[in-house]
Design a protein around this motif. Structure first.
Motif, mmCIF file in Angstrom:
data_model
loop_
_atom_site.group_PDB
_atom_site.id
_atom_site.type_symbol
_atom_site.label_atom_id
_atom_site.label_comp_id
_atom_site.label_asym_id
_atom_site.label_seq_id
_atom_site.Cartn_x
_atom_site.Cartn_y
_atom_site.Cartn_z
ATOM 1 N N LYS A 209 0.851 -1.194 0.000
ATOM 2 C CA LYS A 209 0.000 0.000 0.000
ATOM 3 C C LYS A 209 0.880 1.235 0.000
ATOM 4 N N ALA A 210 0.416 2.312 -0.653
ATOM 5 C CA ALA A 210 1.182 3.554 -0.699
ATOM 6 C C ALA A 210 0.238 4.748 -0.645
ATOM 7 N N MET A 211 0.791 5.892 -0.234
ATOM 8 C CA MET A 211 0.020 7.119 -0.043
ATOM 9 C C MET A 211 0.257 8.075 -1.211
ATOM 10 N N LEU A 212 -0.820 8.412 -1.916
ATOM 11 C CA LEU A 212 -0.760 9.330 -3.047
ATOM 12 C C LEU A 212 -1.027 10.751 -2.576
ATOM 13 N N LEU A 213 -0.136 11.686 -2.936
ATOM 14 C CA LEU A 213 -0.416 13.108 -2.737
ATOM 15 C C LEU A 213 -1.260 13.559 -3.920
ATOM 16 N N LEU A 214 -2.561 13.695 -3.687
ATOM 17 C CA LEU A 214 -3.525 13.937 -4.762
ATOM 18 C C LEU A 214 -3.932 15.404 -4.781
ATOM 19 N N SER A 215 -3.725 16.042 -5.921
ATOM 20 C CA SER A 215 -4.162 17.424 -6.100
ATOM 21 C C SER A 215 -5.279 17.429 -7.138
ATOM 22 N N GLY A 216 -5.699 18.618 -7.522
ATOM 23 C CA GLY A 216 -6.723 18.711 -8.557
ATOM 24 C C GLY A 216 -6.159 18.826 -9.951
ATOM 25 N N GLY A 217 -4.856 18.568 -10.114
ATOM 26 C CA GLY A 217 -4.235 18.715 -11.418
ATOM 27 C C GLY A 217 -4.321 17.470 -12.282
ATOM 28 N N ILE A 218 -3.589 17.491 -13.372
ATOM 29 C CA ILE A 218 -3.599 16.386 -14.341
ATOM 30 C C ILE A 218 -2.705 15.244 -13.885
ATOM 31 N N VAL A 222 -3.006 10.470 -12.564
ATOM 32 C CA VAL A 222 -2.329 9.533 -13.471
ATOM 33 C C VAL A 222 -1.276 8.740 -12.701
ATOM 34 N N ALA A 223 -0.541 9.405 -11.807
ATOM 35 C CA ALA A 223 0.463 8.707 -11.001
ATOM 36 C C ALA A 223 -0.192 7.630 -10.140
ATOM 37 N N GLY A 224 -1.348 7.954 -9.538
ATOM 38 C CA GLY A 224 -2.052 6.960 -8.737
ATOM 39 C C GLY A 224 -2.491 5.772 -9.572
ATOM 40 N N TYR A 225 -3.020 6.049 -10.746
ATOM 41 C CA TYR A 225 -3.434 4.980 -11.668
ATOM 42 C C TYR A 225 -2.265 4.070 -12.003
ATOM 43 N N MET A 226 -1.116 4.663 -12.310
ATOM 44 C CA MET A 226 0.028 3.867 -12.756
ATOM 45 C C MET A 226 0.605 3.009 -11.642
ATOM 46 N N ILE A 227 0.626 3.528 -10.414
ATOM 47 C CA ILE A 227 1.119 2.726 -9.291
ATOM 48 C C ILE A 227 0.134 1.613 -8.963
ATOM 49 N N ALA A 228 -1.171 1.929 -9.012
ATOM 50 C CA ALA A 228 -2.179 0.891 -8.780
ATOM 51 C C ALA A 228 -2.060 -0.218 -9.825
ATOM 52 N N LYS A 229 -1.679 0.136 -11.033
ATOM 53 C CA LYS A 229 -1.524 -0.859 -12.103
ATOM 54 C C LYS A 229 -0.445 -1.886 -11.782
ATOM 55 N N ARG A 230 0.471 -1.553 -10.886
ATOM 56 C CA ARG A 230 1.508 -2.498 -10.478
ATOM 57 C C ARG A 230 1.104 -3.283 -9.235
ATOM 58 N N PRO A 345 6.044 7.793 -10.622
ATOM 59 C CA PRO A 345 5.929 7.033 -11.869
ATOM 60 C C PRO A 345 5.979 7.896 -13.130
ATOM 61 N N LEU A 346 5.772 9.211 -12.995
ATOM 62 C CA LEU A 346 5.776 10.089 -14.171
ATOM 63 C C LEU A 346 7.089 10.828 -14.344
ATOM 64 N N ILE A 354 1.529 12.494 -20.280
ATOM 65 C CA ILE A 354 0.647 12.431 -19.113
ATOM 66 C C ILE A 354 -0.795 12.730 -19.512
ATOM 67 N N ILE A 355 -0.973 13.724 -20.366
ATOM 68 C CA ILE A 355 -2.320 14.070 -20.829
ATOM 69 C C ILE A 355 -2.948 12.899 -21.573
ATOM 70 N N GLU A 356 -2.156 12.221 -22.383
ATOM 71 C CA GLU A 356 -2.679 11.075 -23.143
ATOM 72 C C GLU A 356 -3.233 9.998 -22.212
ATOM 73 N N ILE A 357 -2.501 9.715 -21.132
ATOM 74 C CA ILE A 357 -2.995 8.711 -20.180
ATOM 75 C C ILE A 357 -4.223 9.232 -19.445
ATOM 76 N N SER A 358 -4.206 10.512 -19.068
ATOM 77 C CA SER A 358 -5.349 11.079 -18.335
ATOM 78 C C SER A 358 -6.613 11.028 -19.181
ATOM 79 N N GLU A 359 -6.471 11.211 -20.476
ATOM 80 C CA GLU A 359 -7.635 11.102 -21.362
ATOM 81 C C GLU A 359 -8.114 9.655 -21.444
ATOM 82 N N LYS A 360 -7.181 8.734 -21.480
ATOM 83 C CA LYS A 360 -7.547 7.311 -21.567
ATOM 84 C C LYS A 360 -8.309 6.859 -20.327
#
Length: 421
Positions: A209-218, A222-230, A345-346, A354-360
């Motif tokens: 488990k890990a702690m994501l510093l989540l803001s309202g940005g792009i 995406v970083a949270g998604y990519m770490i969860a993917k692992r 991860p970014l 990064i935008i490409e993944i955020s759109e996906k």
């Protein structure tokens, strides 16, 4: 709606079309799915741990889908079978968000009888899925049941000949077929010809488990998604600065967490009131150092919550050189206050990547909503890009009178919510 024999070219080959489900519009939907995974297959003696985690996550994803499902396994295969009617499109969309799945194969699964019945089943499948087709095809048979009297090549030849006889316009292409017809002889007969791509990765919950510093940005979603993917379970911390940031900015972050949670599962989100800390830093420290010093205190607070809940590291959406706080020296300055690893991860991605993944993953439109977060409100006009740690330490000494008390208050008054997709 049952498929009427009047529609079928091979009426004698089709005794029971309950293997398929049809919608009112006549669109074909399958009763079963074969789930393919990738890296799990090479996990050796621990493979069952990853398979079980994947099955749990599939089961959880399907709880949000209309219909009842049974999940079974068989020697490296995971099957999902619908019991009665269900929503095909919802089911596929749910499975496309389960990390660990590399392929979703809508499948016809029937009893394995003999070669004659296999031929009938394959022709029935072709009639239902590719009526009047003139495409090229290849039959790819796999005989897991070695007691069956035909080997794989003989099955390929038998079925290929039957299809050519029934469909004179079709042609065989063993190198680049338009239709790859998979026929698996196992405990039962599996027939499928489509593989819908899954997200890949590893099942969430298999890598700590890990702690994501989540803001309202792009970047941070995406970083949270990519770490969860692992395979990492995600928690998150958001720094709110009322009245400089609105409730809409806070809701925007919650909405982003909900989108990431479609992939990661439920996210425990800490919402920290950071206003007093920011104002105190703004009042006491040089303004060109504001971003770095504020970021250092964000990392300290996020690490506090990470340690409380057994996280093994912090996650940020930082990328080298993207902004002043993300130069190599700036990253080193924020790292210094952390005792646990910081995963980025970014780190080598440019903004377009990064935008490409955020759109996906559907976070982009939410991320660009015009509600400022606490970072952008207090950005200096000319922030330092090569901070000297000795200088930063001297500046932070000016905070010694009240900063510990402010941090303690921020931690004590933090609002924690569980965000679900």
């Amino acid at each position: 709606m049952r498929h009427s024999h009047s529609y079928c070219r091979f009426c004698d080959a089709i005794d029971d079309f309950d293997r398929f489900i049809y919608t009112g519009k006549g669109a074909l939907k399958f009763q079963a799915f074969l789930i393919k995974y990738g890296e799990i297959a090479i996990k050796g003696k621990n493979r069952h741990v990853f398979e079980e985690a994947l099955i749990r996550n599939i089961s959880h994803a399907l709880t949000h889908v209309e219909g009842e499902f049974e999940i079974t396994t068989e020697r490296g295969r995971i099957y999902i079978t619908a019991a009665g009617d269900y929503d095909y499109e919802e089911t596929v969309e749910a499975l496309k968000k389960v990390f660990g799945i590399v392929g979703i194969c809508p499948m016809w699964q029937v009893d394995l009888v003999d070669m004659q019945q296999i031929r009938r089943d394959v022709l029935a499948y072709m009639e239902a899925v590719y009526p009047d087709s003139s495409k090229s095809f290849k039959v790819f048979a796999r005989r897991a049941d070695k007691s069956f009297p035909f080997n794989s090549q003989e099955i390929n030849a038998e079925l290929g000949g039957a299809i050519l006889g029934a469909y004179p316009k079709m042609r065989v292409d063993v190198h680049n077929p338009e239709i790859l017809l998979n026929v698996e002889l196992r405990n039962r007969l599996n027939i499928y010809s489509e593989t819908i791509p899954g997200p890949g990765g590893m099942p969430v919950g298999t890598a700590g488990k890990a702690m994501l510093l989540l803001s309202g940005g792009i970047d941070s979603p995406v970083a949270g998604y990519m770490i969860a993917k692992r395979g990492v379970t995600i928690e998150a911390t958001y720094f709110h600065a009322p009245p400089y940031t609105s409730e809409r900015a806070k809701q925007k972050v919650v909405d982003l967490a909900k989108i990431v949670a479609r992939y990661s599962g439920p996210i425990r989100l800490n919402i920290v009131n950071f206003t007093d800390i920011q104002l105190y830093i703004y009042d006491k420290c040089p303004h060109d150092e504001l971003t770095i010093i504020m970021r250092r205190y964000m990392m300290k607070i996020a690490e506090h919550f990470a340690q409380e809940t057994g996280c093994l590291g912090l996650i940020t959406g930082e990328s080298i050189g993207q902004v002043a706080s993300q130069t190599m020296k700036s990253l080193a300055a924020t790292n210094e206050v952390c005792t646990m690893p910081v995963y980025r991860p970014l780190i080598a991605f440019d903004k377009n990547d990064i935008i490409e993944i955020s759109e996906k993953i559907d976070t982009y439109e939410t991320s660009i909503l015009p509600y400022e977060d606490c970072c952008t409100i207090f950005v200096a006009k000319h922030p330092v890009t090569k901070p000297n740690l000795n200088v930063i330490h001297r500046s932070e000494k000016k905070l010694s009178e009240k900063i510990d008390e402010l941090v303690e208050t921020a931690i004590r008054t933090t609002e924690t919510v569980e965000v679900r997709p």
